[in-house]
Structure formats: C-alpha cells, structure tokens
Design an enzyme around this catalytic site. Structure first.
Site, PDB file in Angstrom:
ATOM      1  N   CYS A   1       0.818  -1.212   0.000  1.00 28.75           N
ATOM      2  CA  CYS A   1       0.000   0.000   0.000  1.00 28.75           C
ATOM      3  C   CYS A   1       0.856   1.269   0.000  1.00 28.75           C
ATOM      4  CB  CYS A   1      -0.911  -0.033   1.228  1.00 28.75           C
ATOM      5  SG  CYS A   1      -1.802   1.485   1.567  1.00 28.75           S
TER       6      CYS A   1
ATOM      7  N   CYS B   1       0.072   3.728   2.823  1.00 26.95           N
ATOM      8  CA  CYS B   1       0.570   3.186   4.095  1.00 26.95           C
ATOM      9  C   CYS B   1       2.058   3.484   4.242  1.00 26.95           C
ATOM     10  CB  CYS B   1       0.344   1.673   4.156  1.00 26.95           C
ATOM     11  SG  CYS B   1      -1.389   1.176   4.067  1.00 26.95           S
TER      12      CYS B   1
END
Length: 148
Positions: A75, A78
């Site tokens: 991600c 993230c």
C-alpha cells in the site's frame, strides 16, 4: 528513584527478535527494557508489530492509549504514512503505544474491526475503540486519536 505512589503504566509487547511476550513498565522506559527471554532491547519509541494472535492481549492489557495502524506492505499511502507513525511513536513513547497490523497476514483482526480501506488507524483506550481515521493522517490527526 521512581515514586512508589506513581500509577502503574504497563504494556505487553512481543519481542521483535524471539516473539516472546513481555510486560514493559512504562515508568521505567528510560532504563531500556529488554526481552525477558532473549535479552535483546525492546524499543517502544517506534511502532511495534502485532498479529492476530497477540492483538487482544496487547490492546486489552495496555494502561495507555494504543494506536493501531492497519496497513499492507504493498500500500503506497501506508508507506507514505509510516514516517508520521514513527514520529508519533518517538514523541509519545511511554504515553501511548503505536502498533502496526498487516491486514494481509492478519485478516481475522482486520475483518473483526471492519477494515475496508487502508491505511486505517484506530485508537484504543482500556481495550475499547475510542476513535478511527481512514486514509492518510498527519501527526496532528494521530495525536488527536491518542489524546485523553
């Protein structure tokens, strides 16, 4: 010398080297906690990894707010938020615990909390969800989640 009337402030975290559970007294954080099993250092000034197996114990046993970052290695957002989580963990060491749960490796906990988008950060106080933020978060937003 520590004040004996000082309230107990503890967390249970896993050793990143041997995975043993360790109860850490946050009042003695400056003395550099070490794993009771392997003797290696436990650094609470950075996010701690947690899995489905120890999630409940970590959240429920903490006497300070716990901020959980639900993330995945692939991600991009993230990864972009990781330095902010590092900064929060460093800044609030001993006052709050920052943990990371990989949603792909730990789907049971992610499902239980209805994680549909990542990054999602959830603050827990006394084992109960206090607040949640979905998406990238700045330091002010994360601090707001763990503030009493």
């Amino acid at each position: 010398m520590a004040n004996t009337t000082e309230a107990a402030r503890t967390v249970v975290v896993q050793c990143p080297f041997c995975s043993a559970s360790n109860r850490v007294d946050l009042n003695r954080l400056a003395s550099g906690p070490k794993c009771a099993k392997c003797g290696k250092p436990i650094h609470l000034d950075r996010p701690q990894k947690v899995t489905d197996k120890e999630f409940d114990r970590t959240i429920n046993s903490a006497s300070v707010p716990v901020l959980v970052d639900f993330y995945a290695d692939w991600c991009g957002p993230c990864k972009a938020m990781a330095p902010t989580l590092d900064e929060l963990a460093h800044k609030r060491a001993g006052e709050a615990l920052v943990v990371k749960l990989d949603t792909e490796a730990n789907p049971l906990t992610a499902s239980r909390f209805g994680i549909r988008g990542i990054p999602t950060t959830i603050a827990f106080v006394g084992g109960k969800e206090k607040g949640r933020h979905v998406g990238l978060a700045d330091l002010k937003t994360l601090e707001g989640l763990v503030s009493s």
